[in-house]
Design an enzyme around this catalytic site. Structure first.
Site, PDB file in Angstrom:
ATOM      1  N   PRO A 170      -7.764  -0.865   0.115  1.00 39.25           N
ATOM      2  CG  PRO A 170      -8.884   0.139  -1.671  1.00 39.25           C
ATOM      3  CD  PRO A 170      -8.967  -1.002  -0.714  1.00 39.25           C
ATOM      4  CD  GLU A 198     -17.210   1.704  -3.896  1.00 36.63           C
ATOM      5  OE1 GLU A 198     -16.492   2.546  -3.358  1.00 36.63           O
ATOM      6  OE2 GLU A 198     -17.007   1.245  -5.034  1.00 36.63           O
ATOM      7  NE  ARG A 227       9.526 -15.913  -0.292  1.00 35.49           N
ATOM      8  CZ  ARG A 227      10.567 -15.211   0.162  1.00 35.49           C
ATOM      9  NH1 ARG A 227      10.384 -14.264   1.056  1.00 35.49           N
ATOM     10  NH2 ARG A 227      11.789 -15.461  -0.278  1.00 35.49           N
ATOM     11  CG  ASP A 231      13.639 -12.663   1.046  1.00 32.28           C
ATOM     12  OD1 ASP A 231      14.030 -13.365   0.104  1.00 32.28           O
ATOM     13  OD2 ASP A 231      12.740 -13.001   1.842  1.00 32.28           O
TER      14      ASP A 231
HETATM   15  N1  ADE Z   1      -8.882  -4.288  -1.928  1.00 29.10           N
HETATM   16  C1  ADE Z   1      -9.006  -3.536  -3.031  1.00 29.10           C
HETATM   17  N2  ADE Z   1      -7.859  -2.965  -3.349  1.00 29.10           N
HETATM   18  C2  ADE Z   1      -6.940  -3.372  -2.415  1.00 29.10           C
HETATM   19  C3  ADE Z   1      -5.580  -3.109  -2.193  1.00 29.10           C
HETATM   20  N3  ADE Z   1      -4.874  -2.297  -2.985  1.00 29.10           N
HETATM   21  N4  ADE Z   1      -4.988  -3.693  -1.150  1.00 29.10           N
HETATM   22  C4  ADE Z   1      -5.690  -4.490  -0.329  1.00 29.10           C
HETATM   23  N5  ADE Z   1      -6.981  -4.765  -0.488  1.00 29.10           N
HETATM   24  C5  ADE Z   1      -7.613  -4.220  -1.514  1.00 29.10           C
END
Ligand code: ADE
Length: 300
Positions: A111, A138, A180, A195
């Site tokens: 994330p 984590e 794709r 797209d």
């Molecule tokens: N792992 C946990 N959350 C994630 C996200 N939003 N994007 C990519 N990998 C992740």
């Protein structure tokens, strides 16, 4: 294209055998290899995580299995490439790239990574060999990415501003978006050019697509917009762009703000969205729909 995936949940990737991407894999256009990280553990419990240094909640994935796994996957790939000859198409492309000394691209979903966008999907689709490293808990000890950078290209990538329990679903999402785009995977190549986001510079550059319709012409007293039945391709293209503009303004005002005004290179504007200057007609469509766009809007 070859895609290696390292994970503690190999079974998560069953869907790669399904639908158009599964068919492309059957034809040998994409090779998927899913590797169980625990294979590179050496204790009876196959431990892959430990408590974080400095304290705090959750667990961090240990560097040793990751280091060994990535070394092995890269080495196997290089050896396989050296021995290629009678290989299927996907292996051949990888072999040629490795032969030219191009290392694979390691993608670590997290994330806290850079955003995964259509533009990034297009760039990944041009890679002969991707390795995905799925973290859990984590995340992975940060030294794994640092160490890998000494011999691979490494991207830490996020699929959105939310936190998943692990990288596996993010890898499924990225794999689908990338595969794709490969030649021959979708039945209709033109549908990629049209797209949403139009990362290839198509008519939807920087926009989301408008609505689509199919038969019947009248359904539950709802009509298909007559222009789509007119046979006038210019009018249809214009209508589609107008609808895309309106929908983008409604659902993704951030994208409208990124579209280039007359002046190039406005400070602070993300380069990740292709530029598609708004012409006077576009601006009047947006204005009529209640989303006036001025040059000043774009600077914020
Ligand atoms: N792992 C946990 N959350 C994630 C996200 N939003 N994007 C990519 N990998 C992740």
């Amino acid at each position: 294209m070859r895609i290696d995936i390292v994970t503690i949940f190999p079974e998560y990737f069953g869907p790669l055998g399904v639908s158009l991407i599964g068919k492309a894999a059957e034809r040998g256009e994409i090779t998927f290899a899913v590797h169980d990280l625990r294979h590179w553990t050496h204790d009876v419990h196959h431990t892959v995580d430990d408590a974080p240094f400095g304290g705090g909640p959750g667990m961090v994935m240990k560097p040793e299995p990751w280091g060994e796994a990535l070394d092995a996957v890269v080495e196997q790939g290089v050896r396989r490439a050296a021995g290629q000859g009678q290989s299927p198409a996907a292996g051949q492309v990888q072999a040629e790239a490795v032969g030219r000394g191009q290392p694979p691209l390691l993608v670590i979903p997290t994330p806290s990574g850079v955003p995964f966008t259509q533009r990034r999907a297009v760039a990944y689709a041009a890679e002969p060999w991707l390795i995905f490293a799925c973290g859990r808990y984590e995340g992975i000890d940060a030294r794994v990415a640092d160490d890998a950078r000494s011999r691979l290209r490494v991207d830490e990538v996020s699929i959105g501003d939310y936190v998943l329990a692990g990288g596996e679903p993010a890898v499924l999402v990225m794999t689908e978006a990338v595969c794709r785009l490969l030649p021959g995977v979708l039945g209709n190549v033109a549908s990629v050019a049209d797209d949403s986001f139009g990362a290839g510079g198509g008519p939807m550059a920087g926009l989301v697509e408008g609505p689509s319709f199919t038969r019947p012409r009248l359904w539950r007293n709802l009509e298909v917009p007559p222009v789509l039945l007119s046979g006038d391709h210019g009018a249809i293209a214009r209508w589609r762009r107008d609808e895309a503009l309106k929908r983008t303004a409604r659902n993704r005002p951030d994208l409208i703000r990124k579209l280039a005004p007359a002046q190039p290179d406005v400070a602070g504007v993300s380069r990740d969205t292709p530029r598609s200057p708004l012409n006077d007609h576009d601006r009047s469509v947006l204005s009529e729909a209640g989303f006036p766009v001025t040059g000043e809007d774009v600077a914020h």
